[in-house]
Design a protein around this motif. Structure first.
Motif, PDB file in Angstrom:
ATOM      1  N   SER A   1      45.422 -17.245  48.783  1.00 35.51           N
ATOM      2  CA  SER A   1      44.586 -16.288  48.072  1.00 35.51           C
ATOM      3  C   SER A   1      45.121 -14.900  48.387  1.00 35.51           C
ATOM      4  N   PHE A   2      45.627 -14.255  47.350  1.00 34.25           N
ATOM      5  CA  PHE A   2      46.189 -12.922  47.568  1.00 34.25           C
ATOM      6  C   PHE A   2      46.152 -12.152  46.247  1.00 34.25           C
ATOM      7  N   PRO A   3      46.107 -10.835  46.323  1.00 35.91           N
ATOM      8  CA  PRO A   3      46.068 -10.047  45.100  1.00 35.91           C
ATOM      9  C   PRO A   3      47.421 -10.028  44.395  1.00 35.91           C
ATOM     10  N   ALA A   4      47.389 -10.154  43.080  1.00 34.67           N
ATOM     11  CA  ALA A   4      48.615 -10.142  42.282  1.00 34.67           C
ATOM     12  C   ALA A   4      49.077  -8.701  42.104  1.00 34.67           C
ATOM     13  N   GLU A   5      49.763  -8.205  43.094  1.00 30.19           N
ATOM     14  CA  GLU A   5      50.151  -6.793  43.032  1.00 30.19           C
ATOM     15  C   GLU A   5      51.633  -6.582  42.731  1.00 30.19           C
ATOM     16  N   ILE A   6      52.399  -7.663  42.660  1.00 29.56           N
ATOM     17  CA  ILE A   6      53.817  -7.534  42.295  1.00 29.56           C
ATOM     18  C   ILE A   6      54.002  -8.234  40.949  1.00 29.56           C
ATOM     19  N   GLU A   7      54.453  -7.455  39.953  1.00 28.28           N
ATOM     20  CA  GLU A   7      54.644  -8.041  38.625  1.00 28.28           C
ATOM     21  C   GLU A   7      55.975  -8.768  38.545  1.00 28.28           C
ATOM     22  N   GLY A   8      55.951  -9.847  37.764  1.00 27.57           N
ATOM     23  CA  GLY A   8      57.196 -10.593  37.585  1.00 27.57           C
ATOM     24  C   GLY A   8      56.940 -12.084  37.591  1.00 27.57           C
ATOM     25  N   ILE A   9      58.017 -12.839  37.631  1.00 27.05           N
ATOM     26  CA  ILE A   9      57.939 -14.299  37.633  1.00 27.05           C
ATOM     27  C   ILE A   9      58.552 -14.787  38.935  1.00 27.05           C
ATOM     28  N   PHE A  10      57.783 -15.558  39.660  1.00 29.79           N
ATOM     29  CA  PHE A  10      58.234 -15.979  40.986  1.00 29.79           C
ATOM     30  C   PHE A  10      58.090 -17.484  41.162  1.00 29.79           C
ATOM     31  N   GLU A  11      58.973 -17.998  41.970  1.00 25.90           N
ATOM     32  CA  GLU A  11      58.976 -19.421  42.249  1.00 25.90           C
ATOM     33  C   GLU A  11      58.034 -19.718  43.419  1.00 25.90           C
ATOM     34  N   VAL A  12      57.291 -20.811  43.304  1.00 22.66           N
ATOM     35  CA  VAL A  12      56.547 -21.322  44.458  1.00 22.66           C
ATOM     36  C   VAL A  12      57.265 -22.607  44.834  1.00 22.66           C
ATOM     37  N   GLU A  13      57.713 -22.675  46.069  1.00 25.56           N
ATOM     38  CA  GLU A  13      58.639 -23.730  46.435  1.00 25.56           C
ATOM     39  C   GLU A  13      58.183 -24.500  47.671  1.00 25.56           C
ATOM     40  N   LEU A  14      58.492 -25.801  47.662  1.00 28.61           N
ATOM     41  CA  LEU A  14      58.384 -26.585  48.892  1.00 28.61           C
ATOM     42  C   LEU A  14      59.700 -26.328  49.620  1.00 28.61           C
ATOM     43  N   GLU A  15      59.612 -25.536  50.646  1.00 31.88           N
ATOM     44  CA  GLU A  15      60.815 -24.999  51.259  1.00 31.88           C
ATOM     45  C   GLU A  15      61.786 -26.080  51.773  1.00 31.88           C
ATOM     46  N   ALA A  16      61.307 -27.025  52.521  1.00 34.89           N
ATOM     47  CA  ALA A  16      62.207 -28.016  53.107  1.00 34.89           C
ATOM     48  C   ALA A  16      62.808 -28.933  52.049  1.00 34.89           C
ATOM     49  N   HIS A  17      62.017 -29.245  51.032  1.00 33.44           N
ATOM     50  CA  HIS A  17      62.510 -30.135  49.988  1.00 33.44           C
ATOM     51  C   HIS A  17      63.234 -29.371  48.886  1.00 33.44           C
ATOM     52  N   LYS A  18      63.211 -28.055  48.958  1.00 33.19           N
ATOM     53  CA  LYS A  18      63.836 -27.212  47.944  1.00 33.19           C
ATOM     54  C   LYS A  18      63.380 -27.603  46.547  1.00 33.19           C
ATOM     55  N   GLU A  19      62.066 -27.788  46.449  1.00 31.86           N
ATOM     56  CA  GLU A  19      61.510 -28.241  45.179  1.00 31.86           C
ATOM     57  C   GLU A  19      60.551 -27.181  44.650  1.00 31.86           C
ATOM     58  N   GLN A  20      60.773 -26.745  43.419  1.00 31.89           N
ATOM     59  CA  GLN A  20      59.848 -25.777  42.835  1.00 31.89           C
ATOM     60  C   GLN A  20      58.606 -26.527  42.382  1.00 31.89           C
TER      61      GLN A  20
ATOM     62  N   PHE B   1      45.347 -20.495  44.724  1.00 30.38           N
ATOM     63  CA  PHE B   1      45.724 -21.879  44.445  1.00 30.38           C
ATOM     64  C   PHE B   1      45.828 -22.670  45.733  1.00 30.38           C
ATOM     65  N   THR B   2      45.722 -23.981  45.557  1.00 29.39           N
ATOM     66  CA  THR B   2      45.773 -24.903  46.682  1.00 29.39           C
ATOM     67  C   THR B   2      46.895 -25.894  46.433  1.00 29.39           C
ATOM     68  N   VAL B   3      47.612 -26.234  47.456  1.00 31.49           N
ATOM     69  CA  VAL B   3      48.647 -27.248  47.343  1.00 31.49           C
ATOM     70  C   VAL B   3      48.206 -28.455  48.158  1.00 31.49           C
ATOM     71  N   ASP B   4      48.109 -29.582  47.472  1.00 32.59           N
ATOM     72  CA  ASP B   4      47.756 -30.869  48.067  1.00 32.59           C
ATOM     73  C   ASP B   4      49.036 -31.661  48.195  1.00 32.59           C
ATOM     74  N   SER B   5      49.478 -31.977  49.382  1.00 30.44           N
ATOM     75  CA  SER B   5      50.776 -32.642  49.504  1.00 30.44           C
ATOM     76  C   SER B   5      50.708 -33.910  50.335  1.00 30.44           C
ATOM     77  N   ASP B   6      51.457 -34.921  49.903  1.00 27.42           N
ATOM     78  CA  ASP B   6      51.500 -36.163  50.685  1.00 27.42           C
ATOM     79  C   ASP B   6      52.581 -36.085  51.761  1.00 27.42           C
ATOM     80  N   LEU B   7      53.400 -35.030  51.693  1.00 28.58           N
ATOM     81  CA  LEU B   7      54.448 -34.844  52.687  1.00 28.58           C
ATOM     82  C   LEU B   7      54.253 -33.516  53.397  1.00 28.58           C
ATOM     83  N   ALA B   8      54.673 -33.477  54.636  1.00 31.20           N
ATOM     84  CA  ALA B   8      54.606 -32.214  55.360  1.00 31.20           C
ATOM     85  C   ALA B   8      55.746 -31.312  54.899  1.00 31.20           C
TER      86      ALA B   8
END
Ligand SMILES: [Cu+2]
Length: 129
Positions: A102-121, A72-79
């Motif tokens: 791009s990485f192999p899905a080798e860990i099963e489960g549900i995970f958050e993808v987050e904008l770290e500084a903004h603490k936004e999922q 997946f790709t993240v297109d962001s207007d903020l750094a």
């Protein structure tokens, strides 16, 4: 002796959990009721567009089967920094730029993808067995 060692292991475990919890609380509820019907098929690239620090169209569902390639790709207007929890991958994204994962899905489960500084999922990564 044995008891003391057990305690040390326990403390290490707690420290690890504390470290994980420190970034991005998961108590926001993982109930994403977006009925978009078709999920991203295996290997199909997905783009998550972020505007003002929020994912356009809400938190995106990324669903894979174990062993597939997550792309997946993240297109962001903020750094910011994109953090894939569970896999613990982090990449910087410049303002008005994009970053690709791009990485192999080798860990099963549900995970958050987050904008770290903004603490936004911005996405929920689901890896099924
Ligand atoms: Cu994070």
């Amino acid at each position: 002796m044995n008891h003391a060692r057990k305690l040390t292991v326990l403390l290490f475990a707690l420290a690890a959990i504390g470290g994980l919890a420190a970034c991005g609380s998961s108590d926001r509820g993982t109930n994403t009721g977006t009925g978009t019907g078709e999920g991203p098929g295996g290997g199909k690239p997905v783009t998550i567009v972020v505007k003002n620090g929020e994912p356009v169209g809400g938190v995106q569902d990324l669903e894979y089967s174990a062993g597939e390639q997550v792309r997946f790709t993240v297109d962001s207007d903020l750094a910011d920094e994109v953090h894939v929890h569970g896999y613990d991958l982090m990449k910087d994204v410049p303002a008005g730029g994009s970053v690709s994962f791009s990485f192999p899905a080798e860990i099963e489960g549900i995970f958050e993808v987050e904008l770290e500084a903004h603490k936004e999922q911005i996405a929920e990564l689901r890896v099924n067995p």
